[in-house]
Design a protein around this motif. Structure first.
Motif, PDB file in Angstrom:
ATOM      1  N   GLY A 130     -30.891  40.369  17.644  1.00  0.00           N
ATOM      2  CA  GLY A 130     -31.528  39.923  17.852  1.00  0.00           C
ATOM      3  C   GLY A 130     -31.182  38.086  17.280  1.00  0.00           C
ATOM      4  N   SER A 131     -31.360  37.150  17.506  1.00  0.00           N
ATOM      5  CA  SER A 131     -30.795  35.926  16.953  1.00  0.00           C
ATOM      6  C   SER A 131     -31.140  35.600  16.108  1.00  0.00           C
ATOM      7  CB  SER A 131     -30.943  35.058  18.459  1.00  0.00           C
ATOM      8  OG  SER A 131     -32.069  34.412  19.130  1.00  0.00           O
ATOM      9  N   ILE A 132     -30.279  34.506  15.587  1.00  0.00           N
ATOM     10  CA  ILE A 132     -30.766  33.433  14.388  1.00  0.00           C
ATOM     11  C   ILE A 132     -32.215  32.707  14.243  1.00  0.00           C
ATOM     12  CG2 ILE A 132     -30.064  31.913  12.445  1.00  0.00           C
ATOM     13  CD1 ILE A 132     -27.460  32.880  13.120  1.00  0.00           C
ATOM     14  N   PRO A 133     -32.962  32.487  14.063  1.00  0.00           N
ATOM     15  CA  PRO A 133     -34.318  31.924  14.126  1.00  0.00           C
ATOM     16  C   PRO A 133     -34.218  30.338  14.375  1.00  0.00           C
ATOM     17  CG  PRO A 133     -34.598  33.521  12.523  1.00  0.00           C
ATOM     18  CD  PRO A 133     -33.501  33.844  12.283  1.00  0.00           C
ATOM     19  N   ILE A 134     -34.689  29.603  14.776  1.00  0.00           N
ATOM     20  CA  ILE A 134     -34.219  28.106  15.127  1.00  0.00           C
ATOM     21  C   ILE A 134     -35.138  27.681  13.635  1.00  0.00           C
ATOM     22  CG2 ILE A 134     -35.543  26.087  16.208  1.00  0.00           C
ATOM     23  CD1 ILE A 134     -35.313  27.641  19.077  1.00  0.00           C
ATOM     24  N   GLY A 135     -36.587  28.678  12.704  1.00  0.00           N
ATOM     25  CA  GLY A 135     -36.440  28.226  11.764  1.00  0.00           C
ATOM     26  C   GLY A 135     -36.278  27.987  10.661  1.00  0.00           C
ATOM     27  N   TYR A 136     -35.052  28.248  10.745  1.00  0.00           N
ATOM     28  CA  TYR A 136     -33.482  28.331   9.773  1.00  0.00           C
ATOM     29  C   TYR A 136     -33.539  27.138   9.028  1.00  0.00           C
ATOM     30  CZ  TYR A 136     -33.590  33.799   8.932  1.00  0.00           C
ATOM     31  OH  TYR A 136     -34.262  35.238   8.229  1.00  0.00           O
ATOM     32  N   ASN A 137     -33.941  26.002   9.920  1.00  0.00           N
ATOM     33  CA  ASN A 137     -33.386  24.923   9.436  1.00  0.00           C
ATOM     34  C   ASN A 137     -34.137  24.367   8.160  1.00  0.00           C
ATOM     35  OD1 ASN A 137     -35.244  24.723  11.087  1.00  0.00           O
ATOM     36  ND2 ASN A 137     -34.191  22.744  12.450  1.00  0.00           N
ATOM     37  N   SER A 138     -35.221  24.756   8.215  1.00  0.00           N
ATOM     38  CA  SER A 138     -36.240  24.652   7.207  1.00  0.00           C
ATOM     39  C   SER A 138     -35.729  24.565   5.867  1.00  0.00           C
ATOM     40  CB  SER A 138     -37.467  24.923   7.290  1.00  0.00           C
ATOM     41  OG  SER A 138     -38.248  23.892   8.303  1.00  0.00           O
ATOM     42  N   LEU A 139     -34.759  25.652   5.887  1.00  0.00           N
ATOM     43  CA  LEU A 139     -34.309  26.497   4.737  1.00  0.00           C
ATOM     44  C   LEU A 139     -33.490  24.901   3.807  1.00  0.00           C
ATOM     45  CD1 LEU A 139     -33.500  29.783   5.720  1.00  0.00           C
ATOM     46  CD2 LEU A 139     -35.856  28.820   4.271  1.00  0.00           C
ATOM     47  N   THR A 140     -34.074  23.487   3.626  1.00  0.00           N
ATOM     48  CA  THR A 140     -33.594  22.756   2.232  1.00  0.00           C
ATOM     49  C   THR A 140     -32.589  23.513   1.325  1.00  0.00           C
ATOM     50  OG1 THR A 140     -35.108  21.766   2.325  1.00  0.00           O
ATOM     51  CG2 THR A 140     -34.422  21.567   4.045  1.00  0.00           C
ATOM     52  N   ASN A 141     -33.311  24.178   0.516  1.00  0.00           N
ATOM     53  CA  ASN A 141     -32.746  24.000  -0.659  1.00  0.00           C
ATOM     54  C   ASN A 141     -31.404  25.325  -0.694  1.00  0.00           C
ATOM     55  OD1 ASN A 141     -34.385  22.454  -2.217  1.00  0.00           O
ATOM     56  ND2 ASN A 141     -35.760  23.413  -1.910  1.00  0.00           N
ATOM     57  N   ILE A 142     -31.256  26.391   0.769  1.00  0.00           N
ATOM     58  CA  ILE A 142     -30.424  26.661   0.658  1.00  0.00           C
ATOM     59  C   ILE A 142     -28.542  27.073   0.014  1.00  0.00           C
ATOM     60  CG2 ILE A 142     -29.129  26.973   2.754  1.00  0.00           C
ATOM     61  CD1 ILE A 142     -31.052  30.094   1.203  1.00  0.00           C
TER      62      ILE A 142
END
Length: 305
Positions: free
Chosen positions: A224-236
Motif C-alpha cells: 500500500g501507500s504511505i498514509p496521509i496522516g503521518y504528517n501528524s508525527l511532529t515529534n518523529i
C-alpha cells in the motif's frame, strides 16, 4: 445512700472500660483486615506477574536461553521456593516508587537470548510495563494483542525475529470500551518492527500516536501507500519503512511538520510520483533510492544544511 452512689459510679466505669475495649477490638480488627487485604492483593498481583513470566519462559524454550553473566542478574528459577519477587532476574526491572506495589515489573529486555517460539498473550498481567524488548531472537507467530493494552508502554521493539501476520489486526485491538487500545498509549516513544514478516498495508492508525519519536518497520512485507496522516508525527526523529512493497506516491506534505526528523528511509520500494516538499533545516539522512520517482527536485531541498 452514698454506698449506692459508689456502686453506681463503679458500674459506669466498668461499662466505659468495656465499651473502650470493644472499640479497640473493632479498630484492631479493621486495621488487621485492611493490612491483610493489602498484603493479599500485592501477593496476588506478584504471583500473576510470575505466572506471566513462566508462561513466556515455557513458550519460548527458556531452558535453552542464552543467559548473560551474573552481573546482569539472576537466572530465572521458578522452582526456588524462596523466590518472592522476579525483580532480581535477568532482563527484569521493577519500579520501587509505586507505593504499595514495589515489585511491579516495568521493564522486560530480552535482547539476543535465543528465545524460540511464540509469545504468549500474557501482558494483561503486567500492566505497569513501560519497556518491552525482544530483539534478535527466533520468535515467530503473531503479535499478542494484550501488548496494545499496556497504557504505560513507552518502548516496544521486536526487531530481527520471524513474526508474521497482518500488522493492522494487531494494531486495531479493541479495549474494554470498544475503542482502539493502541490509541491509549499516550506515552509511547518507540515502535520497532524491523526484520520480520509482517504483512498488510502501512498502518494509518500509527499517525495518531503523536508522541512517537521512532517508528521503524523496515524489511517486512508491508504494502500500500504511505498514509496521509503521518504528517501528524511532529515529534518523529527516525522513520524507517524501507525494503517493503510500498506503492503510490509520497504525500506532498509528509515532511511539512516533521521539524525534528533526522533520518528517514523509504528506499527499496515501488513508490512513484514526485519528491515531497521538505520543511526542515537539517537532516542527517534521507534515503529514497530504488524507487520510481519522476519529475524535478523541489527547491525546498536546497535549504538542507
Amino acid at each position: 445512700m452514698l454506698k449506692y452512689c459508689y456502686i453506681f459510679i463503679i458500674l459506669i466505669q466498668l461499662v466505659n472500660i468495656s465499651n473502650s475495649y470493644s472499640s479497640s477490638n473493632i479498630n484492631t480488627n479493621i486495621n488487621t483486615d485492611v493490612n491483610t487485604n493489602t498484603t493479599t492483593s500485592n501477593t496476588t498481583a506478584n504471583q500473576l506477574q510470575i505466572n506471566a513470566l513462566q508462561a513466556l519462559y515455557n513458550s519460548t524454550q527458556g531452558i535453552n536461553w542464552n543467559w548473560k553473566s551474573i552481573s546482569k542478574g539472576m537466572i530465572w528459577d521458578f522452582n526456588d521456593t524462596n523466590t518472592t519477587t522476579p525483580c532480581l532476574w535477568q532482563g527484569i526491572l521493577c519500579n520501587s516508587t509505586i507505593i504499595g506495589d514495589e515489585d511491579s515489573i516495568t521493564s522486560i529486555e530480552l535482547n539476543n537470548y535465543n528465545m524460540f517460539g511464540e509469545i504468549p498473550n500474557i501482558f494483561h498481567n503486567l500492566p505497569n510495563l513501560t519497556t518491552l524488548i525482544f530483539d534478535n531472537n527466533q520468535l515467530y507467530g503473531t503479535l499478542p494483542t494484550s501488548i496494545c493494552t499496556l497504557i504505560a508502554l513507552q518502548e516496544f521493539s521486536i526487531t530481527n525475529n520471524n513474526i508474521t501476520g497482518n500488522i493492522n489486526i494487531f494494531l486495531n485491538t479493541k479495549n474494554n470500551t470498544g475503542g482502539n487500545a493502541i490509541l491509549t498509549l499516550n506515552q509511547i516513544r518507540k515502535l520497532a518492527f524491523d526484520f520480520n514478516q509482517l504483512n498488510g498495508t502501512v498502518p494509518s492508525i500509527l499517525g495518531q500516536l503523536t508522541t512517537l519519536t521512532t517508528l521503524t518497520m523496515q524489511y517486512n512485507e508491508l504494502s500500500g501507500s504511505i498514509p496521509i496522516g503521518y504528517n501528524s508525527l511532529t515529534n518523529i526523529i527516525y522513520l524507517y519503512i524501507n525494503d517493503n512493497s510500498l506503492t503510490g506516491s509520497i504525500p506532498t506534505d509528509l515532511f511539512q511538520y516533521m521539524s525534528d526528523l533526522m533520518f528517514i528511509n523509504i528506499a527499496s520500494n515501488s513508490i512513484t510520483g514526485g519528491l515531497p516538499i521538505l520543511d526542515m533545516k537539517s537532516c542527517y539522512g534521507i534515503y529514497l533510492s530504488h524507487n520510481m520517482f519522476t519529475g524535478t527536485i523541489p527547491s525546498s531541498w536546497n535549504n538542507l544544511e
